[in-house]
Motif scaffolding. Structure first.
Motif, PDB file in Angstrom:
ATOM      1  N   PRO A   1      15.811 -37.813  17.666  1.00 56.74           N
ATOM      2  CA  PRO A   1      15.531 -38.440  16.371  1.00 56.74           C
ATOM      3  C   PRO A   1      16.807 -38.809  15.609  1.00 56.74           C
ATOM      4  CG  PRO A   1      14.169 -36.499  16.679  1.00 56.74           C
ATOM      5  CD  PRO A   1      15.162 -36.504  17.799  1.00 56.74           C
ATOM      6  N   ARG A   2      16.649 -39.754  14.687  1.00 56.25           N
ATOM      7  CA  ARG A   2      17.763 -40.172  13.831  1.00 56.25           C
ATOM      8  C   ARG A   2      18.355 -38.965  13.116  1.00 56.25           C
ATOM      9  NH1 ARG A   2      18.307 -45.632  12.335  1.00 56.25           N
ATOM     10  NH2 ARG A   2      20.356 -44.889  11.667  1.00 56.25           N
ATOM     11  N   GLN A   3      19.648 -39.007  12.902  1.00 53.19           N
ATOM     12  CA  GLN A   3      20.412 -37.976  12.175  1.00 53.19           C
ATOM     13  C   GLN A   3      20.462 -36.633  12.891  1.00 53.19           C
ATOM     14  OE1 GLN A   3      18.389 -38.448   8.283  1.00 53.19           O
ATOM     15  NE2 GLN A   3      20.460 -38.807   7.506  1.00 53.19           N
ATOM     16  N   CYS A   4      19.992 -36.604  14.127  1.00 53.97           N
ATOM     17  CA  CYS A   4      20.052 -35.364  14.910  1.00 53.97           C
ATOM     18  C   CYS A   4      21.051 -35.539  16.062  1.00 53.97           C
ATOM     19  CB  CYS A   4      18.686 -35.030  15.496  1.00 53.97           C
ATOM     20  SG  CYS A   4      17.437 -34.690  14.249  1.00 53.97           S
ATOM     21  N   THR A   5      21.769 -34.481  16.374  1.00 52.77           N
ATOM     22  CA  THR A   5      22.686 -34.499  17.518  1.00 52.77           C
ATOM     23  C   THR A   5      22.560 -33.172  18.264  1.00 52.77           C
ATOM     24  OG1 THR A   5      24.494 -33.563  16.205  1.00 52.77           O
ATOM     25  CG2 THR A   5      24.409 -35.972  16.338  1.00 52.77           C
ATOM     26  N   ALA A   6      23.052 -33.176  19.503  1.00 51.15           N
ATOM     27  CA  ALA A   6      23.021 -31.933  20.292  1.00 51.15           C
ATOM     28  C   ALA A   6      24.323 -31.776  21.059  1.00 51.15           C
ATOM     29  CB  ALA A   6      21.841 -31.971  21.262  1.00 51.15           C
ATOM     30  N   THR A   7      24.811 -30.537  21.096  1.00 51.25           N
ATOM     31  CA  THR A   7      25.981 -30.199  21.916  1.00 51.25           C
ATOM     32  C   THR A   7      25.640 -28.923  22.682  1.00 51.25           C
ATOM     33  OG1 THR A   7      26.817 -28.946  20.037  1.00 51.25           O
ATOM     34  CG2 THR A   7      27.760 -31.145  20.372  1.00 51.25           C
ATOM     35  N   TYR A   8      26.558 -28.542  23.554  1.00 49.39           N
ATOM     36  CA  TYR A   8      26.309 -27.343  24.349  1.00 49.39           C
ATOM     37  C   TYR A   8      26.982 -26.115  23.742  1.00 49.39           C
ATOM     38  CZ  TYR A   8      24.948 -30.696  28.003  1.00 49.39           C
ATOM     39  OH  TYR A   8      24.344 -31.698  28.710  1.00 49.39           O
TER      40      TYR A   8
END
Ligand SMILES: Nc1nc2c(c(=O)[nH]1)N[C@H]1C(S)=C(S)[C@@H](COP(=O)(O)OP(=O)(O)OC[C@H]3O[C@@H](n4cnc5c(=O)[nH]c(N)nc54)[C@H](O)[C@@H]3O)O[C@H]1N2
Ligand SMILES: Nc1nc2c(c(=O)[nH]1)N[C@H]1C(S)=C(S)[C@@H](COP(=O)(O)OP(=O)(O)OC[C@H]3O[C@@H](n4cnc5c(=O)[nH]c(N)nc54)[C@H](O)[C@@H]3O)O[C@H]1N2
Ligand code: SF4
Ligand SMILES: [Mo]
Length: 765
Positions: A725-732
């Motif tokens: 979704p917009r404005q969401c990010t993911a890292t490890y």
């Protein structure tokens, strides 16, 4: 001594990314190939296959992977495990050795320059080693001297509360019980554990609402459920055999709703690992409705769903809610409904990022179902309002009367294979008085009553030099905890840091003035004590206690079992303990007798643990009895939506696991199910957000987190467009842990909010 700084964080360097198409389904041929390749590389094929034949078998050893249960009775001859279970075993049974000679040739500083992947691949520690003050290299030490060092250091503290005793969730019941007993006889409740960073929010919410901090369902409930809702969880990677249970729900006519910011492959479709004919092809569809919620939009989403249900209920009374159940078994319904009435769908909707139409579809599905299971994991537990998340899903179950009956209930899917058992054994910084009373009665000592430090408070205490000794029973504290640089300072402030470990990890390299590594047997190894070969026991995610017996000859004669190490520390530390530590370790039946004498639910422990498949612990919620809560009923609660407000150019970031890691143990560099190979320093983003930020695929960025005016930086991540979704990010995790502020944590449970990190991205020129 070397003047170079040791590195608490993995190096910034990239490893050579390759992008692949995202597979349509999980498991299948590639999973089997990947499992075998890890086994071959780490263990060797011949020995590896023999070992796998014992994995999760009745007379074999418990998978050191996750806490998903095994079937109670039926066990397939082979394949009672998954790709990631095989990898976990390969990692533990590795051929690679970290010997005293290895330490003589590699300094601590030099090792700290490696990535967690490279450190882990060095292998199993073979001998107890010490790092003396001012030295650069660990060197061999006898067990006796190591225990003496611990005893002397602990006894020189001005208060027992200056020591911290961490536990990771792989420790057996027997070891955990002895460990907490030792710690309490020493005089403190400073027993933080990995659970504080994991399902603590679930424990807090469930104890308050249902009177038990554990889930209520059994594996068989999946055969009877009308609907399973999977929230904030990626079972295809982290609990792969759960896909089989979900497959069974579908086969029997049940449906599945998935709530997740990412369309995790395993949840969408899977190929039954037990059915080779189905390994090829598109596999079975699992998810019927996918709600691609924004990070931390779950309370808002659940409120909308329940509001829609309430509207239906009003139109046609008694058709949607289970009023008999609500009347008889619950408390707080009116306040809850009043609050729900006040909330407003239009105001809630933006937090979810969803179209109302798809939420309506989900509400229609839920309206028709009577037996609902809700499963969840870290996507719900690691936010500021994490406890609210879980209380809110309990509200939904209570409205539907979906608890305390077959095919329905709560399913917090636990992480570590014995994290639930460790808590049952008393690994908890907030023990109940009744538990301490029993310990006192059985072991004739005065137990400390003041609550101890949890993980976050322990870090703060070490940072402020209020705590000076850190002992870790397993785990990898520096890489698992938030705010990496802050936590490193905390550990480095200690006079002594001690790790009971199987494999080398970064926590051995970020040390106090003096440090010890005490190498222990792994699950897969035989445990020989004076009265013969011993087995241990563990409790899975559904409250089944069962045995686990090692299969391999221990990799080094110098290894001790975890119970023996605890006994050694206790003997060297406690002057007037009336516990026969050495005797207990000769025969673990004796430890189990002590557990039976102090902890409810373990009657006839030694007999029942020898039954096929073990035994279930009592569970009041499963029995539809809520007497243990404050009201004596199941409690409805009023919960808070997310209060995150993003400023311009800010994003919310979640730190998640790849398909190729077990927490901080990095099996490999691939995240096959997300199409990313050979690289961990990536940040997943919505393409529209990338466009707005002027970012292109594979641009290199630095990530800056923002919290109460403080900034933290993690350098060098590659941007990848992804379905998010917009404005969401993911890292490890753990690469991004440096960005998680120590003070950003869940209300009540104090769990680090490692799925709600506010970041901006800065493009590298
Ligand atoms: N192979 C393997 N198995 C493991 C582990 C491992 O590292 N590797 N770790 C073990 C441990 S200790 C644990 S606790 C479990 C962890 O198991 P998971 O909880 O499945 O692990 P995470 O990778 O943290 O995934 C969190 C999931 O939640 C989603 N999510 C994140 N934020 C939100 C949110 O705000 N709302 C919703 N609805 N979803 C969200 C993410 O997209 C992701 O799918 O697995 C256990 N099993
Ligand atoms: N940013 C971010 N941080 C997180 C999370 C997240 O999702 N995001 N997840 C959190 C969660 S859910 C958890 S559970 C924690 C995990 O935190 P920990 O449990 O502390 O970390 P692990 O990586 O599981 O620990 C691995 C180490 O345990 C040791 N070990 C393995 N097997 C054994 C054994 O049998 N006995 C002993 N004594 N030692 C053994 C090995 O030396 C290995 O290096 O991390 C938390 N941290
Ligand atoms: S689902 Fe979990 S416990 Fe079962 S084999 Fe896979 S990793 Fe091991
Ligand atoms: Mo966990």
């Amino acid at each position: 001594m070397s003047t170079k700084k040791t590195h608490a964080q993995p190096p910034e360097k990239l490893t050579g990314i390759k992008l692949k198409e995202i597979p349509e389904s999980a498991v299948g041929v590639k999973a089997i190939a990947s499992a075998l390749s890890h086994i071959n590389k780490e263990v060797g094929m011949g020995k590896g296959i023999g070992l796998l034949a014992k994995l999760n078998q009745i007379n074999g050893f418990d998978c050191p992977g996750c806490a998903w249960p095994d079937p109670d009775e039926k066990r397939a001859f082979l394949a009672e495990y998954c790709e990631n279970g095989a990898k976990a075993v390969a990692e533990e049974a590795t051929k690679n050795r970290v010997s005293p000679l290895f330490f003589a040739t590699h300094s601590v500083q030099e090792l700290s320059e490696l990535s967690d992947y490279e450190i882990g691949k060095k292998g199993r520690v073979t001998h107890p080693v010490v790092l003396h003050e001012g030295k650069d290299h660990y060197e061999e030490i006898s067990w006796e001297d190591a225990f003496q060092m611990i005893g002397t250091e602990l006894n020189s503290l001005s208060s027992p509360d200056e020591a911290i005793f961490y536990t990771s969730g792989r420790t057996s019941n027997e070891a955990a019980f002895l460990y907490q007993l030792f710690v309490r006889q020493f005089g403190t409740n400073n027993l933080p554990d990995c659970s504080n960073m994991c399902h603590e929010s679930s424990g807090s919410a469930l104890s308050e609402t249902l009177g038990i901090g554990k889930g209520s369902v059994t594996l068989d409930d999946f055969n009877h459920a009308d609907l399973v809702i999977v929230m904030g969880q990626n079972p295809g990677t982290n609990h792969p055999r759960m896909l089989t249970a979900l497959g069974e729900t579908k086969k029997k006519g049940g449906q599945i709703i998935t709530i997740n910011p990412l369309p995790e492959v395993g949840l969408m479709r899977y190929n039954d690992p037990q059915n080779p004919i189905k390994w090829i092809g598109k596999g079975q569809k699992l998810t019927d409705i996918f709600l691609q919620v924004k990070i931390n939009g779950d309370v808002a989403l659940l409120k909308i769903i329940m509001k829609l249900l309430l509207e239906k209920e009003k139109k046609s009374p008694n058709s949607i809610f289970d009023h008999d159940f609500i009347q008889e078994k619950t408390s707080g319904y009116d306040e809850f409904i009043n609050d729900l009435e006040k909330s407003n769908i239009e105001e809630l909707l933006p937090q979810t990022g969803l179209e109302l139409s798809i939420i309506k579809e989900a509400a229609d599905m839920i309206a028709k179902k009577k037996k609902i299971i809700i499963c969840w994991a870290m996507g719900l537990t690691q936010h500021k309002n994490a406890v609210d998340n879980i209380r809110e899903l309990v509200n939904l179950l209570l409205l539907k009367g979906s608890i305390g009956k077959k095919g329905a209930g709560t399913c917090p899917v636990r992480g570590h294979s014995n994290v639930q058992g460790d808590r049952t054994m008393g690994i908890w910084e907030k023990p109940k008085d009744a538990f301490l009373d029993k310990l006192e009665e059985e072991f004739h000592f005065k137990a400390p009553r003041e609550h101890g430090y949890d993980v976050v408070d322990a870090i703060e205490a070490m940072h402020q030099k209020k705590a000076k000794v850190f002992i870790g029973m397993g785990g990898n504290f520096i890489s698992a905890t938030p705010d990496t640089e802050f936590t490193a300072e905390a550990l480095q402030n200690c006079d002594l840091t001690v790790h009971v470990s199987t494999k080398l990890n970064r926590s051995h390299l970020i040390h106090g003035k003096r440090a010890l590594i005490l190498p222990c047997l792994g699950r897969s190894e035989k445990d020989h004590q004076e009265n013969g070969e011993q087995f241990v026991s563990v409790e899975n995610s559904m409250g089944v206690v069962h045995q686990s017996s090692g299969h391999l000859t221990p990799l080094s004669e110098a290894l001790l079992s975890e119970p023996a190490i605890v006994a050694g520390m206790a003997e060297a530390t406690l002057k007037d303990s009336q516990v026969a530590w050495t005797e207990l370790v000769k025969d673990y039946d004796l430890i189990r007798n002590k557990i039976e004498a102090t902890i409810p639910g373990f009657d006839n422990y030694n007999k029942r643990v020898r039954n096929r498949g073990g035994f279930y612990l009592p569970n009041n919620a499963r029995d539809n009895n809520y007497a243990p809560t404050k009201t004596g009923k199941a409690n409805f609660t009023v919960n808070q939506i997310s209060d995150v407000v993003l400023e311009k150019d800010q994003f919310i970031m979640m730190t998640i696991r790849t398909h190729d890691q077990y927490n901080t143990t990095i099996y490999g560099l691939d995240d096959r199910y997300r199409g990313v190979l050979n690289e961990r320093r990536v940040v997943f983003m919505n393409q529209d957000d990338m466009n707005e930020q002027g970012l292109k695929k594979m641009d290199m960025v630095d990530l800056i987190s923002h919290f109460e005016g403080e900034k933290r930086v993690a350098k060098g991540f590659l941007v990848l467009p992804y379905s998010i979704p917009r404005q969401c990010t993911a890292t490890y995790f753990p690469e991004a842990n440096v960005l998680v502020p120590i003070k950003s944590k869940a209300r009540i449970s104090n769990t680090p909010a490692s799925k709600t990190v506010i970041i901006t991205l800065e493009k590298r020129s």
